[in-house]
Design an enzyme around this catalytic site. Structure first.
Site, PDB file in Angstrom:
ATOM      1  N   ASP A  93       0.849  -1.184   0.000  1.00  0.00           N
ATOM      2  CA  ASP A  93       0.000   0.000   0.000  1.00  0.00           C
ATOM      3  C   ASP A  93       0.889   1.240   0.000  1.00  0.00           C
ATOM      4  O   ASP A  93       2.110   1.153   0.116  1.00  0.00           O
ATOM      5  CB  ASP A  93      -0.957  -0.014   1.190  1.00  0.00           C
ATOM      6  N   GLY A  95       0.965   3.676   2.200  1.00  0.00           N
ATOM      7  CA  GLY A  95       1.264   4.212   3.515  1.00  0.00           C
ATOM      8  C   GLY A  95       0.369   5.374   3.900  1.00  0.00           C
ATOM      9  O   GLY A  95       0.414   5.850   5.041  1.00  0.00           O
ATOM     10  N   GLY A  96      -0.452   5.824   2.960  1.00  0.00           N
ATOM     11  CA  GLY A  96      -1.312   6.976   3.236  1.00  0.00           C
ATOM     12  C   GLY A  96      -2.277   6.758   4.390  1.00  0.00           C
ATOM     13  O   GLY A  96      -2.436   7.627   5.249  1.00  0.00           O
ATOM     14  N   ASP A 147      -2.661   8.555  -1.632  1.00  0.00           N
ATOM     15  CA  ASP A 147      -3.975   9.189  -1.730  1.00  0.00           C
ATOM     16  C   ASP A 147      -4.336   9.834  -0.397  1.00  0.00           C
ATOM     17  O   ASP A 147      -3.664   9.631   0.607  1.00  0.00           O
ATOM     18  CB  ASP A 147      -5.051   8.179  -2.143  1.00  0.00           C
ATOM     19  N   GLN A 194     -11.481   7.530  -5.133  1.00  0.00           N
ATOM     20  CA  GLN A 194     -11.943   8.110  -3.878  1.00  0.00           C
ATOM     21  C   GLN A 194     -13.271   8.835  -4.139  1.00  0.00           C
ATOM     22  O   GLN A 194     -13.966   8.513  -5.086  1.00  0.00           O
ATOM     23  CB  GLN A 194     -10.866   9.031  -3.285  1.00  0.00           C
ATOM     24  N   ASP A 271      -7.893  -7.540   0.794  1.00  0.00           N
ATOM     25  CA  ASP A 271      -6.958  -7.862   1.877  1.00  0.00           C
ATOM     26  C   ASP A 271      -7.520  -7.341   3.181  1.00  0.00           C
ATOM     27  O   ASP A 271      -8.382  -6.463   3.196  1.00  0.00           O
ATOM     28  CB  ASP A 271      -5.597  -7.192   1.636  1.00  0.00           C
ATOM     29  N   CYS A 309     -13.518 -28.385   7.831  1.00  0.00           N
ATOM     30  CA  CYS A 309     -12.245 -27.783   7.417  1.00  0.00           C
ATOM     31  C   CYS A 309     -11.161 -28.849   7.471  1.00  0.00           C
ATOM     32  O   CYS A 309     -11.057 -29.584   8.458  1.00  0.00           O
ATOM     33  CB  CYS A 309     -11.893 -26.610   8.332  1.00  0.00           C
ATOM     34  N   CYS A 311      -7.837 -28.210   7.263  1.00  0.00           N
ATOM     35  CA  CYS A 311      -6.522 -27.669   7.598  1.00  0.00           C
ATOM     36  C   CYS A 311      -5.894 -28.507   8.703  1.00  0.00           C
ATOM     37  O   CYS A 311      -6.578 -29.246   9.418  1.00  0.00           O
ATOM     38  CB  CYS A 311      -6.621 -26.201   8.020  1.00  0.00           C
ATOM     39  N   CYS A 314      -7.448 -28.159  12.280  1.00  0.00           N
ATOM     40  CA  CYS A 314      -8.698 -28.892  12.510  1.00  0.00           C
ATOM     41  C   CYS A 314      -8.487 -30.403  12.490  1.00  0.00           C
ATOM     42  O   CYS A 314      -9.212 -31.146  13.159  1.00  0.00           O
ATOM     43  CB  CYS A 314      -9.737 -28.481  11.473  1.00  0.00           C
ATOM     44  N   HIS A 340      -5.337 -21.357  10.767  1.00  0.00           N
ATOM     45  CA  HIS A 340      -6.693 -21.804  10.442  1.00  0.00           C
ATOM     46  C   HIS A 340      -7.482 -20.716   9.726  1.00  0.00           C
ATOM     47  O   HIS A 340      -8.134 -20.986   8.712  1.00  0.00           O
ATOM     48  CB  HIS A 340      -7.444 -22.233  11.699  1.00  0.00           C
TER      49      HIS A 340
END
Length: 379
Positions: A93, A95-96, A147, A194, A271, A309, A311, A314, A340
């Site tokens: 990103d 950093g704004g 931004d 924006q 994200d 699940c 994983c 689990c 998980h």
């Protein structure tokens, strides 16, 4: 500008789509959730675990890495990839957001933003050009423009001013990025839509960033304090205004409800820190909604977190044991819960891609959310 994104399939009953991003450190299948590695590490999760789960791209934070260890050291180490040993893609990103949320003092002008470090009070200046150059030293595969972030409830006049500065910064960022590309930098630059929660400003911003013809586009200014219905309204308004040939990225979303709504609107990338942050606080994703492992009722519960699940958490550990780890502040608690939660979201996104390819995304979304929110299935 060469396109980096190929749409593979569009769902027959929504704007959801699958695609492929061609990036310097490999292909990325979309829709994609990107774990957040603020300091070039996803908290409590090793790069080997991220690879094991199957992530193809993660996020790092420019503000934090600029302050410590600094772009010069990062460049000497071979950028983010050499420094962290993560060999797949990095998105950084600008950093704004951190400047506006963490810095002790800040002043925005057309030149850039002056701020004091939240670490030691030292004074710094971010400009669109310096942020491009910092991310270039990081060797980011995708970098974001600087931004001006505005929160929910911002007045119209202030939103207009913020958008005007953001648009000027986007043009300057593009010029600097093209210069660095001529010098051999391979990473991509995304501008940011924006306009706060004003539809005329959103439309103006969408038209402008589309005209820049950069490799992808981020939809900013969402998930900044508004309710879920307002988020959906403005996402669904903004996304159709943008080119269908570009990958669309919404920043800061990472729960199943927000992800499913975003995919439905045609968003390809997202994200969030929440999956790992919630994990450190003992909250696990399950198909039946979030599970708080700290509750007394799990003290003698020897079943897995989520029986559906597969994983390794689990498969191997019980709720009783995971509660024991959490109650005793064991480091392993954060490690297992984070693994998980990231595995769960990556599996969800894989299921989403499969549903889109089979033209049943809307059905999948409705079925998943009925169960996730604890609603009985309709007859």
């Amino acid at each position: 500008m060469k396109e980096i994104f190929t749409v593979c399939h569009k769902d027959a009953h929504s704007s959801a789509r699958t695609g492929i991003l061609e990036l310097p450190h490999g292909r990325v299948q979309t829709p994609v959730f990107m774990p957040v590695g603020t300091n070039a590490t996803v908290k409590a999760v090793s790069k080997d675990s991220l690879e094991e789960i199957g992530f193809e791209i993660i996020l790092a934070n420019t503000y934090h890495l600029y302050l410590r260890p600094g772009p010069e050291l990062m460049e000497k180490a071979g950028g983010l990839h050499g420094f962290s040993a993560w060999k797949r893609n990095f998105l950084t990103d600008s950093g704004g957001f951190q400047v506006f949320s963490l810095a002790q003092l800040r002043k925005i002008t057309e030149e850039g933003v002056k701020f004091q470090s939240h670490i030691d009070g030292s004074r710094h200046l971010f400009t669109p050009e310096s942020v491009v150059n910092t991310q270039t030293k990081f060797n980011s595969d995708i970098q974001m423009q600087l931004d001006v972030c505005t929160g929910f409830g911002t007045e119209y006049k202030q939103a207009v001013k913020a958008l005007d500065i953001t648009s000027k910064w986007a043009s300057r960022a593009k010029a600097e990025w093209l210069r660095r590309r001529d010098e051999g930098y391979q990473g991509m630059l995304f501008p940011i839509v924006q306009g706060n929660f004003f539809k005329d400003l959103r439309e103006k911003s969408a038209d402008f960033v589309s005209s820049l013809d950069l490799p992808g586009i981020a939809i900013g200014g969402l998930s900044v304090g508004e309710d879920f219905e307002t988020y959906c309204e403005f996402l669904e308004y903004t996304a159709p205004l943008l080119p269908k040939t570009k990958p669309l990225y919404v920043m800061g979303i990472g729960t199943p409800d927000f992800i499913l709504e975003s995919v439905s609107a045609g968003v390809d990338m997202f994200d969030c820190v929440l999956p790992t942050r919630n994990a450190r606080n003992g909250s696990y994703f399950t198909h039946d909604g979030p599970l708080s492992i700290k509750k007394e009722c799990y003290k003698e519960d020897f079943s897995p977190i989520d029986s559906e699940c597969d994983c390794k958490v689990c498969r191997q550990y019980s709720r009783a044991y995971l509660r024991h780890l959490y109650k005793n502040d064991e480091i392993l608690s954060s490690m297992l819960a984070s693994y998980h939660n990231l595995y769960f979201l990556n599996s969800l996104v894989k299921d989403i891609r499969k549903a889109i390819e089979e033209d049943r995304f809307s059905e999948f979304k409705d079925s998943f959310m009925r169960r996730y929110k604890g609603c009985p299935a309709s007859d």
